[in-house]
Motif scaffolding. Structure first.
Motif, PDB file in Angstrom:
ATOM      1  N   LEU A 438     -27.068  17.899 -30.749  1.00  0.00           N
ATOM      2  CA  LEU A 438     -28.173  16.953 -30.901  1.00  0.00           C
ATOM      3  C   LEU A 438     -28.405  16.175 -29.607  1.00  0.00           C
ATOM      4  CD1 LEU A 438     -27.486  15.563 -34.484  1.00  0.00           C
ATOM      5  CD2 LEU A 438     -29.359  17.060 -33.783  1.00  0.00           C
ATOM      6  N   PHE A 439     -27.318  15.782 -28.948  1.00  0.00           N
ATOM      7  CA  PHE A 439     -27.434  15.024 -27.704  1.00  0.00           C
ATOM      8  C   PHE A 439     -28.163  15.842 -26.641  1.00  0.00           C
ATOM      9  CE2 PHE A 439     -26.045  13.549 -23.576  1.00  0.00           C
ATOM     10  CZ  PHE A 439     -26.055  12.162 -23.694  1.00  0.00           C
ATOM     11  N   PHE A 440     -27.645  17.049 -26.375  1.00  0.00           N
ATOM     12  CA  PHE A 440     -28.251  17.879 -25.317  1.00  0.00           C
ATOM     13  C   PHE A 440     -29.663  18.324 -25.691  1.00  0.00           C
ATOM     14  CE2 PHE A 440     -23.716  18.771 -24.033  1.00  0.00           C
ATOM     15  CZ  PHE A 440     -23.831  18.168 -22.788  1.00  0.00           C
ATOM     16  N   ASN A 441     -29.921  18.500 -26.982  1.00  0.00           N
ATOM     17  CA  ASN A 441     -31.243  18.932 -27.413  1.00  0.00           C
ATOM     18  C   ASN A 441     -32.301  17.855 -27.177  1.00  0.00           C
ATOM     19  OD1 ASN A 441     -32.594  21.225 -28.675  1.00  0.00           O
ATOM     20  ND2 ASN A 441     -33.107  19.796 -30.321  1.00  0.00           N
ATOM     21  N   THR A 442     -31.872  16.585 -27.129  1.00  0.00           N
ATOM     22  CA  THR A 442     -32.808  15.469 -26.958  1.00  0.00           C
ATOM     23  C   THR A 442     -33.061  15.161 -25.490  1.00  0.00           C
ATOM     24  OG1 THR A 442     -31.926  14.563 -29.033  1.00  0.00           O
ATOM     25  CG2 THR A 442     -33.308  13.103 -27.739  1.00  0.00           C
ATOM     26  N   VAL A 443     -32.121  15.510 -24.621  1.00  0.00           N
ATOM     27  CA  VAL A 443     -32.307  15.258 -23.189  1.00  0.00           C
ATOM     28  C   VAL A 443     -33.413  16.176 -22.671  1.00  0.00           C
ATOM     29  CG1 VAL A 443     -31.240  15.377 -20.907  1.00  0.00           C
ATOM     30  CG2 VAL A 443     -29.931  14.506 -22.857  1.00  0.00           C
ATOM     31  N   SER A 444     -34.368  15.607 -21.976  1.00  0.00           N
ATOM     32  CA  SER A 444     -35.478  16.407 -21.442  1.00  0.00           C
ATOM     33  C   SER A 444     -35.249  16.696 -19.967  1.00  0.00           C
ATOM     34  CB  SER A 444     -36.813  15.669 -21.634  1.00  0.00           C
ATOM     35  OG  SER A 444     -36.796  14.402 -20.996  1.00  0.00           O
ATOM     36  N   PHE A 445     -35.501  17.943 -19.578  1.00  0.00           N
ATOM     37  CA  PHE A 445     -35.282  18.385 -18.206  1.00  0.00           C
ATOM     38  C   PHE A 445     -36.628  18.690 -17.548  1.00  0.00           C
ATOM     39  CE2 PHE A 445     -31.296  19.130 -20.288  1.00  0.00           C
ATOM     40  CZ  PHE A 445     -30.340  18.869 -19.322  1.00  0.00           C
ATOM     41  N   GLY A 446     -36.811  18.134 -16.358  1.00  0.00           N
ATOM     42  CA  GLY A 446     -38.000  18.406 -15.571  1.00  0.00           C
ATOM     43  C   GLY A 446     -37.659  19.220 -14.343  1.00  0.00           C
ATOM     44  N   PHE A 455     -31.675  10.251 -21.821  1.00  0.00           N
ATOM     45  CA  PHE A 455     -30.275  10.114 -22.243  1.00  0.00           C
ATOM     46  C   PHE A 455     -30.124   8.966 -23.241  1.00  0.00           C
ATOM     47  CE2 PHE A 455     -29.599  12.569 -18.351  1.00  0.00           C
ATOM     48  CZ  PHE A 455     -28.655  13.484 -18.789  1.00  0.00           C
ATOM     49  N   GLY A 456     -30.890   7.882 -23.020  1.00  0.00           N
ATOM     50  CA  GLY A 456     -30.874   6.786 -23.977  1.00  0.00           C
ATOM     51  C   GLY A 456     -31.408   7.224 -25.331  1.00  0.00           C
ATOM     52  N   ASP A 457     -32.485   8.029 -25.324  1.00  0.00           N
ATOM     53  CA  ASP A 457     -33.026   8.563 -26.583  1.00  0.00           C
ATOM     54  C   ASP A 457     -31.994   9.439 -27.283  1.00  0.00           C
ATOM     55  OD1 ASP A 457     -35.441   7.304 -26.000  1.00  0.00           O
ATOM     56  OD2 ASP A 457     -36.260   9.087 -24.997  1.00  0.00           O
ATOM     57  N   ALA A 458     -31.274  10.264 -26.491  1.00  0.00           N
ATOM     58  CA  ALA A 458     -30.251  11.138 -27.069  1.00  0.00           C
ATOM     59  C   ALA A 458     -29.139  10.318 -27.708  1.00  0.00           C
ATOM     60  CB  ALA A 458     -29.682  12.057 -25.986  1.00  0.00           C
ATOM     61  N   MET A 459     -28.724   9.239 -27.039  1.00  0.00           N
ATOM     62  CA  MET A 459     -27.647   8.410 -27.580  1.00  0.00           C
ATOM     63  C   MET A 459     -28.108   7.690 -28.836  1.00  0.00           C
ATOM     64  SD  MET A 459     -24.492   7.890 -26.942  1.00  0.00           S
ATOM     65  CE  MET A 459     -23.380   7.072 -28.091  1.00  0.00           C
ATOM     66  N   LEU A 461     -30.273   8.806 -31.041  1.00  0.00           N
ATOM     67  CA  LEU A 461     -30.249   9.783 -32.120  1.00  0.00           C
ATOM     68  C   LEU A 461     -28.833   9.984 -32.633  1.00  0.00           C
ATOM     69  CD1 LEU A 461     -31.553  11.938 -33.903  1.00  0.00           C
ATOM     70  CD2 LEU A 461     -31.295  13.566 -32.010  1.00  0.00           C
ATOM     71  N   VAL A 462     -27.886  10.121 -31.716  1.00  0.00           N
ATOM     72  CA  VAL A 462     -26.481  10.284 -32.111  1.00  0.00           C
ATOM     73  C   VAL A 462     -26.017   9.096 -32.945  1.00  0.00           C
ATOM     74  CG1 VAL A 462     -24.112  10.290 -31.224  1.00  0.00           C
ATOM     75  CG2 VAL A 462     -25.822  11.827 -30.233  1.00  0.00           C
ATOM     76  N   LEU A 463     -26.416   7.891 -32.545  1.00  0.00           N
ATOM     77  CA  LEU A 463     -25.988   6.692 -33.264  1.00  0.00           C
ATOM     78  C   LEU A 463     -26.550   6.657 -34.681  1.00  0.00           C
ATOM     79  CD1 LEU A 463     -26.353   4.123 -30.341  1.00  0.00           C
ATOM     80  CD2 LEU A 463     -24.208   4.851 -31.411  1.00  0.00           C
ATOM     81  N   TRP A 464     -27.804   7.065 -34.862  1.00  0.00           N
ATOM     82  CA  TRP A 464     -28.375   7.073 -36.212  1.00  0.00           C
ATOM     83  C   TRP A 464     -27.739   8.159 -37.068  1.00  0.00           C
ATOM     84  CZ3 TRP A 464     -30.116   2.859 -37.804  1.00  0.00           C
ATOM     85  CH2 TRP A 464     -30.897   2.015 -37.002  1.00  0.00           C
ATOM     86  N   VAL A 465     -27.400   9.304 -36.465  1.00  0.00           N
ATOM     87  CA  VAL A 465     -26.669  10.337 -37.211  1.00  0.00           C
ATOM     88  C   VAL A 465     -25.280   9.819 -37.584  1.00  0.00           C
ATOM     89  CG1 VAL A 465     -25.693  12.665 -37.097  1.00  0.00           C
ATOM     90  CG2 VAL A 465     -27.970  12.227 -36.174  1.00  0.00           C
ATOM     91  N   GLU A 466     -24.675   9.056 -36.678  1.00  0.00           N
ATOM     92  CA  GLU A 466     -23.383   8.434 -36.973  1.00  0.00           C
ATOM     93  C   GLU A 466     -23.492   7.520 -38.196  1.00  0.00           C
ATOM     94  OE1 GLU A 466     -19.419   7.077 -36.693  1.00  0.00           O
ATOM     95  OE2 GLU A 466     -20.380   8.796 -35.757  1.00  0.00           O
TER      96      GLU A 466
END
Length: 491
Positions: A438-446, A455-459, A461-466
């Motif tokens: 979930l973390f890596f899937n949320t990180v966007s690469f340009g 990375f903040g968005d990814a974290m 998401l992880v926190l809400w899943v937690e």
């Protein structure tokens, strides 16, 4: 991190005082430290390892998931190997093998070799760790056994606090140009100390009622776990082809087949890995769900946090290790509050709910901190939420296994203890796979690399899943007994 539960079933013989018992306990604790450190170090060192060896982001996940999955599968039979072939012999084989596997990790030149060596480490750790608990029961008289088992708590606490710092320092220090490889090389002196100490101080020990190995059961549970975890880790990089979902769906019938195989083995007079009667216990099934959800969230959160502060905030490995210290200290404080104030006895199951509520509040506090601080968040800003999160973890973990085991019959306690220890490891592997993906899937690469803000968005998401995993644990805990079994009735 492995909490190997003592088998509280009646011992084969009344334990007698062994002359070298305290020296032997030190040897056993040295082995425990090796496992605790190796469960933690790759979480901190993962980004540095990937930067040198190459490979995809899944390498970081497999470094943890490969170790914990192998440990989970191996622990199911590790104790029985000692019963069959002698606990001292299997302890020494496990220690020697762990040293060799650690050296292979340090010498790895490709991601595949390193992952293979980590799996080997986990398997040999599963041979090593259970032997000590069986020997402690035989070496120490009843009046000293509590103090011997109690020594594991401080060792686990110190390792939890010092492990991330040590890993970060070793990577940053780049001793003799070894970089991240030193996190594995440090096992060599520890392992050799345990090996030579075992030869001198550990007693010969084996069970008078050793049960045969259920290799068919091991194969089924291993296949089920791999069918679930492999697509979880690799699916994102492959674009989630249809076969990844087929594999995950296939894990359920394999686990059901495992249950039927265990029942058939018991009816045929064999020794199953898990007592089939346990599945009829509400506390056992509730404990399985609660344990998987809780440890998946706990271990997965640790990986995501390390990735966030290193890849997203640019922390060095040492700074990342130091940033995680408030959580580790919180765990120690939570254990202390639960034990010192006698809350386990006074509150029973309500202490689990209290700890889970504290963790959920701290997780939401973490989200608020990220929203307010943005991309420039500092370790000091993260410390309050992490510290409270750790306190909640300690409050949950202190009574967790005792309350679960209170819901099974005394003759089932040994099987239940081993199963829940394996579930702890399996939950960790699932958490690394799920939350890491979930973390890596949320990180966007340009074109210029990853977007720092993502990375903040990814974290988040992880926190809400937690929070969701904590809610599952909270609900499953209602299936557990209200109180732990009183000590005098534990047998």
């Amino acid at each position: 991190m492995t909490t190997v539960l003592p088998d509280t079933a009646p011992p084969d013989t009344q334990p007698a005082a062994y002359r070298w018992r305290w020296a032997a306990l030190f040897v056993i604790l040295a082995a425990e430290v090796m496992d605790l450190l190796d469960a933690l170090v790759t979480t901190i060192a993962g980004p540095s390892i990937q930067a040198e060896l190459g490979g995809s982001e899944s390498l970081i996940q497999w470094l943890g998931a490969g170790y914990t999955l192998a440990m989970a599968v191996g622990l199911i039979t590790g104790g029985r190997l000692g019963d069959l072939y002698g606990r001292k012999r299997m302890f020494m084989i496990g220690a020697a093998g762990f040293v060799v596997a650690s050296a292979l990790c340090a010498a790895a030149t490709t991601p595949e070799l390193l992952i293979g060596a980590r799996v080997l480490q986990g398997l040999l750790g599963a041979v090593l760790l259970p032997q000590g608990l069986g020997m402690i029961k035989e070496m120490f008289p009843p009046k000293e056994a509590g103090a011997a088992f109690g020594a594991f708590g401080p060792v686990m606490g110190l390792s939890a606090v010092g492990g991330p710092i040590l890993a970060g320092w070793l990577v940053d220090a780049d001793l003799l140009g070894t970089g991240w490889r030193m996190i594995f090389l440090i096992n060599l002196p520890l392992g050799l100390l345990a090996l030579f100490g075992a030869a001198k101080f550990l007693p010969e020990s084996r069970s008078a009622h050793a049960s045969r190995l259920d290799l068919g059961g091991v194969a089924l549970v291993s296949a089920g776990a791999l069918l679930l975890l492999y697509p979880l880790v690799q699916g994102r990089e492959l674009g989630w082809p249809a076969w990844t979902f087929v594999m995950m769906a296939a894990s359920l019938p394999v686990f059901l087949l495992f249950g039927r195989q265990q029942a058939a083995r018991r009816r045929g007079g064999g020794d199953p890995l898990v007592e089939p009667s346990l599945f009829r216990r509400r506390a056992f099934t509730g404990g399985l769900v609660a344990g998987l959800a809780f440890f998946a969230g706990m271990i997965g959160f640790g990986l995501a946090f390390s990735l966030y502060v290193q890849l997203g905030l640019g922390y060095s490995p040492l700074k990342a290790g130091l940033a995680s210290v408030p959580q580790s200290l919180g765990i120690v404080v939570g254990f202390g509050i639960a034990g010192g104030a006698g809350l386990t006895r006074k509150l029973g199951r309500r202490l689990l709910h209290l700890g889970l509520a504290v963790m959920a509040a701290a997780t939401i506090g973490f989200v608020i901190t990220l929203d307010q601080a943005g991309v420039g968040v500092t370790p000091w800003q993260l410390a309050p939420a992490l510290g409270v999160f750790g306190v909640g973890m300690g409050l949950v973990m202190a009574p967790f296994f005792d309350i679960i085991l209170a819901g099974v019959q005394p003759h089932e306690t040994g099987s239940a203890s081993g199963t829940f220890t394996a579930v702890q490891q399996l939950g960790g592997a699932v958490g690394i796979a799920l939350l890491g993906t979930l973390f890596f899937n949320t990180v966007s690469f340009g074109p210029l690399g990853p977007d720092p803000a993502s990375f903040g968005d990814a974290m988040r998401l992880v926190l809400w899943v937690e929070v969701a995993l904590l809610a599952v644990t909270f609900l499953a805990a209602f299936l557990l007994p209200r109180q732990a079994r009183e000590e005098e009735h534990a047998h």
